[in-house]
Design a protein around this motif. Structure first.
Motif, mmCIF file in Angstrom:
data_model
loop_
_atom_site.group_PDB
_atom_site.id
_atom_site.type_symbol
_atom_site.label_atom_id
_atom_site.label_comp_id
_atom_site.label_asym_id
_atom_site.label_seq_id
_atom_site.Cartn_x
_atom_site.Cartn_y
_atom_site.Cartn_z
ATOM 1 N N ARG A 120 1.054 -1.325 0.366
ATOM 2 C CA ARG A 120 0.558 0.286 -0.105
ATOM 3 C C ARG A 120 0.940 1.368 -0.067
ATOM 4 N N TRP A 121 1.730 1.171 0.982
ATOM 5 C CA TRP A 121 3.026 2.615 0.912
ATOM 6 C C TRP A 121 3.700 2.937 -0.141
ATOM 7 N N ALA A 122 3.305 1.741 -1.480
ATOM 8 C CA ALA A 122 4.352 1.627 -2.543
ATOM 9 C C ALA A 122 3.156 2.913 -3.901
ATOM 10 N N GLN A 123 2.074 2.107 -3.577
ATOM 11 C CA GLN A 123 0.915 3.255 -4.282
ATOM 12 C C GLN A 123 0.965 4.201 -4.079
ATOM 13 N N ILE A 124 0.290 4.616 -2.566
ATOM 14 C CA ILE A 124 0.955 5.977 -1.724
ATOM 15 C C ILE A 124 1.910 6.608 -2.538
ATOM 16 N N ALA A 125 3.074 6.086 -2.219
ATOM 17 C CA ALA A 125 4.589 6.594 -3.131
ATOM 18 C C ALA A 125 4.406 7.231 -4.421
ATOM 19 N N LYS A 126 3.970 6.013 -5.228
ATOM 20 C CA LYS A 126 4.157 6.845 -6.788
ATOM 21 C C LYS A 126 3.120 8.060 -6.833
#
Length: 285
Positions: A120-126
């Motif tokens: 989920r953080w990876a999606q947020i970071a993008k």
């Protein structure tokens, strides 16, 4: 580095313009704020929200992540879909720092908690990266969050850096780092050498405060003092290490104090400002 006012310490519940004015009145250079209020002003009034900050000479230091990543997938996706609008609002006022806190124990098996969070953080970071915003994760240090050692993910600088690195690998971005809170640094058992190990580009945001004069392992997350109030936390060493690293971003005073909550916002902010100026001077910032 520049001092910021956090609404937990003073001004909680004020509208954004009044909160910005409170910070200005008491000599703060920036604020930690809610990005939703900025987006609402832009959309409702068609106003240049940056003028709210610029007109007061206050920097929009950092905002809390508005996306709820800890709950069910439907809740997460709803928040994620809303994030571009909010990140665009942050970009419009020149705010490049967004942060979230991370419990060591997610209430589910640790392997599942870690995998779900990183994904989920990876999606947020993008999304944040598209708008030039850095993403800081805040480790929580006190022992009372680690009552099930076998189910603990991370609670210190090293663990936070590893989680940030895994997130960047998955997101293929370079915008993930840490929110370093002096209280959590202290309660995690961190040293100035641990602090000095953080690449300066991965220090997204900083909180300062102090702790009651009780054993470290008995500290409670919701009980904190103004920086320098007890001297339990080495705020001088903390700030001097950040300075030596070359950190030049916001440093927000975050204090959970029942006493401050009873005071009018101006008095609470005045006391916070005095505490910050004192530790600033002692550290020669």
């Amino acid at each position: 580095m520049y001092p910021c006012l956090n609404a937990v310490t003073a001004g909680g519940g004020l509208a954004l313009p009044e909160f910005i004015q409170l910070a200005k009145d008491n000599g703060f250079a920036g604020v930690e704020f809610g990005i939703g209020a900025v987006a609402d002003i832009i959309e409702r009034d068609g106003a240049d929200a940056f003028a709210l900050f610029d007109g007061a000479g206050i920097t929009p230091g950092a905002f809390g992540l508005p996306t709820e990543w800890r709950k069910d997938e439907e809740t997460f996706q709803k928040g994620l879909n809303e994030l571009p609008r909010l990140a665009k609002a942050a970009q419009s006022i020149g705010c490049t720092r967004c942060c979230t806190w991370v419990s060591p124990n997610g209430g589910i098996p640790v392997a599942e908690y870690k995998a779900q969070s990183i994904a989920r953080w990876a999606q947020i970071a993008k999304v944040l990266d598209e708008y030039g915003v850095h993403y800081g994760v805040e480790f929580l240090g006190p022992k009372h969050f680690r009552t099930e050692p076998e189910n603990v993910w991370f609670y210190d600088i090293q663990g936070g850096l590893e989680a940030a690195e895994e997130t960047m690998q998955q997101s293929k971005t370079q915008n993930v780092g840490l929110l370093v809170d002096a209280w959590h640094w202290y309660t995690s058992g961190g040293s100035v050498m641990d602090l000095a190990s953080i690449p300066v580009e991965q220090i997204v945001h900083v909180h300062i405060n102090d702790a009651p004069d009780i054993p470290r392992d008995e500290q409670i997350d919701s009980v904190r003092l103004l920086p320098g109030e007890s001297g339990v936390i080495d705020i001088k060493g903390f700030l001097q290490t950040l300075k030596a690293l070359g950190y030049d971003g916001p440093v927000a005073v975050e204090t959970f104090s029942d006493e401050l909550k009873t005071l009018p916002p101006q008095e609470a902010a005045r006391r916070a400002a005095e505490a910050v100026r004192k530790v600033w001077d002692e550290a020669r910032i």
